[in-house]
Write a protein that holds these residues in place. Structure first.
Motif, mmCIF file in Angstrom:
data_model
loop_
_atom_site.group_PDB
_atom_site.id
_atom_site.type_symbol
_atom_site.label_atom_id
_atom_site.label_comp_id
_atom_site.label_asym_id
_atom_site.label_seq_id
_atom_site.Cartn_x
_atom_site.Cartn_y
_atom_site.Cartn_z
ATOM 1 N N VAL A 1 0.824 -1.211 0.000
ATOM 2 C CA VAL A 1 0.000 0.000 0.000
ATOM 3 C C VAL A 1 0.863 1.268 0.000
ATOM 4 O O VAL A 1 0.455 2.306 0.513
ATOM 5 C CB VAL A 1 -0.979 0.016 1.197
ATOM 6 N N ALA A 2 2.047 1.186 -0.594
ATOM 7 C CA ALA A 2 2.924 2.356 -0.648
ATOM 8 C C ALA A 2 2.273 3.516 -1.385
ATOM 9 O O ALA A 2 2.576 4.683 -1.115
ATOM 10 C CB ALA A 2 4.254 1.990 -1.308
ATOM 11 N N PHE A 3 1.402 3.212 -2.359
ATOM 12 C CA PHE A 3 0.692 4.255 -3.099
ATOM 13 C C PHE A 3 -0.714 4.489 -2.553
ATOM 14 O O PHE A 3 -1.547 5.118 -3.213
ATOM 15 C CB PHE A 3 0.593 3.874 -4.580
ATOM 16 N N GLY A 4 -0.984 4.000 -1.353
ATOM 17 C CA GLY A 4 -2.331 4.090 -0.823
ATOM 18 C C GLY A 4 -3.202 2.990 -1.408
ATOM 19 O O GLY A 4 -2.724 1.969 -1.901
ATOM 20 N N HIS A 5 -4.519 3.223 -1.368
ATOM 21 C CA HIS A 5 -5.461 2.206 -1.827
ATOM 22 C C HIS A 5 -6.812 2.877 -2.011
ATOM 23 O O HIS A 5 -7.086 3.942 -1.458
ATOM 24 C CB HIS A 5 -5.557 1.071 -0.799
ATOM 25 N N GLY A 6 -7.658 2.278 -2.823
ATOM 26 C CA GLY A 6 -9.003 2.798 -2.997
ATOM 27 C C GLY A 6 -9.061 3.969 -3.959
ATOM 28 O O GLY A 6 -8.139 4.186 -4.762
ATOM 29 N N VAL A 7 -10.125 4.756 -3.871
ATOM 30 C CA VAL A 7 -10.345 5.824 -4.841
ATOM 31 C C VAL A 7 -9.275 6.898 -4.777
ATOM 32 O O VAL A 7 -9.073 7.647 -5.737
ATOM 33 C CB VAL A 7 -11.739 6.467 -4.663
ATOM 34 N N HIS A 8 -8.575 7.001 -3.648
ATOM 35 C CA HIS A 8 -7.523 8.003 -3.513
ATOM 36 C C HIS A 8 -6.127 7.410 -3.726
ATOM 37 O O HIS A 8 -5.133 8.063 -3.395
ATOM 38 C CB HIS A 8 -7.597 8.675 -2.138
ATOM 39 N N GLY A 9 -6.040 6.203 -4.276
ATOM 40 C CA GLY A 9 -4.731 5.649 -4.594
ATOM 41 C C GLY A 9 -3.958 6.580 -5.498
ATOM 42 O O GLY A 9 -4.530 7.274 -6.345
ATOM 43 N N CYS A 10 -2.648 6.645 -5.322
ATOM 44 C CA CYS A 10 -1.799 7.609 -6.032
ATOM 45 C C CYS A 10 -2.046 7.581 -7.534
ATOM 46 O O CYS A 10 -1.886 6.541 -8.186
ATOM 47 C CB CYS A 10 -0.337 7.323 -5.740
#
Length: 366
Positions: A306-315
């Motif tokens: 999840v280094a780039f986040g996750h979900g609709v706000h993923g990088c």
């Protein structure tokens, strides 16, 4: 967890809980619902300068407002479009290494390698003249540091916000083959929205990738067997990049969300209005998800981090970051097979005073 303003919320470190919250629409990304983790001068500097309703700060909005921007931007960051940038990224990387080789050792990989490449690539993507790069670098770095004063941060913010509006107006008159020109042609975003989107994309694409290039190089130099394995088996580069992202995870503060209603996550009740601060580095070292997570190895399975986040706000720019890293690391170590640290590892100044983790300098020789 007690926040700086006295609010009592939650700190989340588990991999599955982090992913659950980041993909749950019952948690809001809007900052007016959040609470300060620590008191920072930059929070005062930003106060009143940026408004969600008009500026296009899409990364701080919830659907459906966020969806409008994301729908327009997603097509600009597909794997296919990023691959079309590879020849230009290769040229930029080669030129940076040429200059570094010409200057001779010792060198600073931050100044000579990690920062020039993503900043020039981002300028190329957005259609920003290269001569404007240094001013932006100063402004973005100032806004991301925790020890920047209020006035210094305000000046940096004004520098950035003052640059993009005339750039957008110029591109309306003289469009080019760049992302901002295509957004002008293919979207209904206002000039104000386009200017703020331009700032977000520049800051996000430049600063974070630069920190990853520097910190990733440091990790490989500290693990010479892994560096040599990468040189011997170049096909490992894709997995090596994912493992570096997992192992290092430069986003060491946040993301933060706020519960819009009572929500139970893994048996814990998060009440409506409570803030939730997540630790992506901790999630990426969760032993329940990753085998031997505290060790680094470029051949280890690293997918799903999840280094780039996750979900609709993923990088949004994660594919661009991956392409830059996949091209830059092999080019560096192929050009300088004997590359080594010029100082003991403990003397490398770590960037713990900014929103993104990294190193201030990385002295090397060959």
């Amino acid at each position: 967890m007690r926040f700086a303003d006295g609010h009592v919320g939650w700190f989340v470190t588990g991999y599955s809980a982090v992913r659950s919250i980041l993909s749950d629409a019952r948690f809001s990304a809007r900052p007016e619902r959040h609470h300060l983790v620590v008191e920072l001068p930059m929070a005062k500097a930003f106060a009143g300068r940026l408004t969600l309703s008009v500026s296009g700060m899409f990364h701080l909005q919830d659907p459906p407002q966020h969806t409008r921007y994301r729908r327009v931007l997603t097509g600009e960051f597909t794997v296919q479009r990023m691959k079309r940038l590879e020849p230009k990224i290769t040229d930029i990387t080669r030129a940076s290494l040429d200059a570094m080789e010409k200057s001779g050792p010792p060198a600073d990989l931050v100044e000579d390698f990690a920062f020039p490449i993503p900043s020039l690539v981002t300028c190329e993507l957005l259609g920003i003249a290269q001569e404007d790069r240094e001013g932006f670098r100063w402004a973005v770095a100032t806004m991301s540091r925790w020890d920047s004063g209020v006035e210094e941060t305000r000046n940096a913010l004004d520098t950035v916000l003052g640059f993009f509006p005339p750039l957008i107006r110029r591109k309306r008159r003289e469009p080019g083959d760049d992302l901002l020109s295509r957004l002008i042609e293919n979207s209904d975003l206002t000039d104000e929205e386009l200017a703020t989107v331009g700032y977000i994309l520049f800051a996000g694409g430049f600063e974070t990738t630069a920190n990853m290039l520097a910190l990733g190089s440091f990790a490989l130099l500290e693990h010479p067997a892994e560096k040599e394995l990468l040189r011997a088996e170049p096909g490992l580069i894709n997995n090596a990049v994912e493992e570096l992202l997992r192992y290092l995870t430069i986003g060491h503060v946040g993301p933060q969300r706020a519960a819009l209603e009572d929500v139970e996550i893994e048996g814990v009740l998060i009440k409506k209005g409570q803030a939730v601060m997540m630790s992506l580095p901790a999630a990426n070292r969760d032993p329940g998800q990753f085998e031997d997570p505290e060790s680094f190895g470029i051949a280890k399975p690293a997918g799903g981090h999840v280094a780039f986040g996750h979900g609709v706000h993923g990088c949004l720019g994660q594919q661009l970051a991956r392409v830059v890293m996949r091209l830059a690391y092999p080019a560096l170590f192929d050009r300088f097979p004997g590359l080594r640290l010029a100082v003991p590892p403990g003397e490398v100044p770590i960037k713990e005073d900014a929103m993104a983790y990294g190193v201030h300098r990385l002295p090397v020789e060959w």
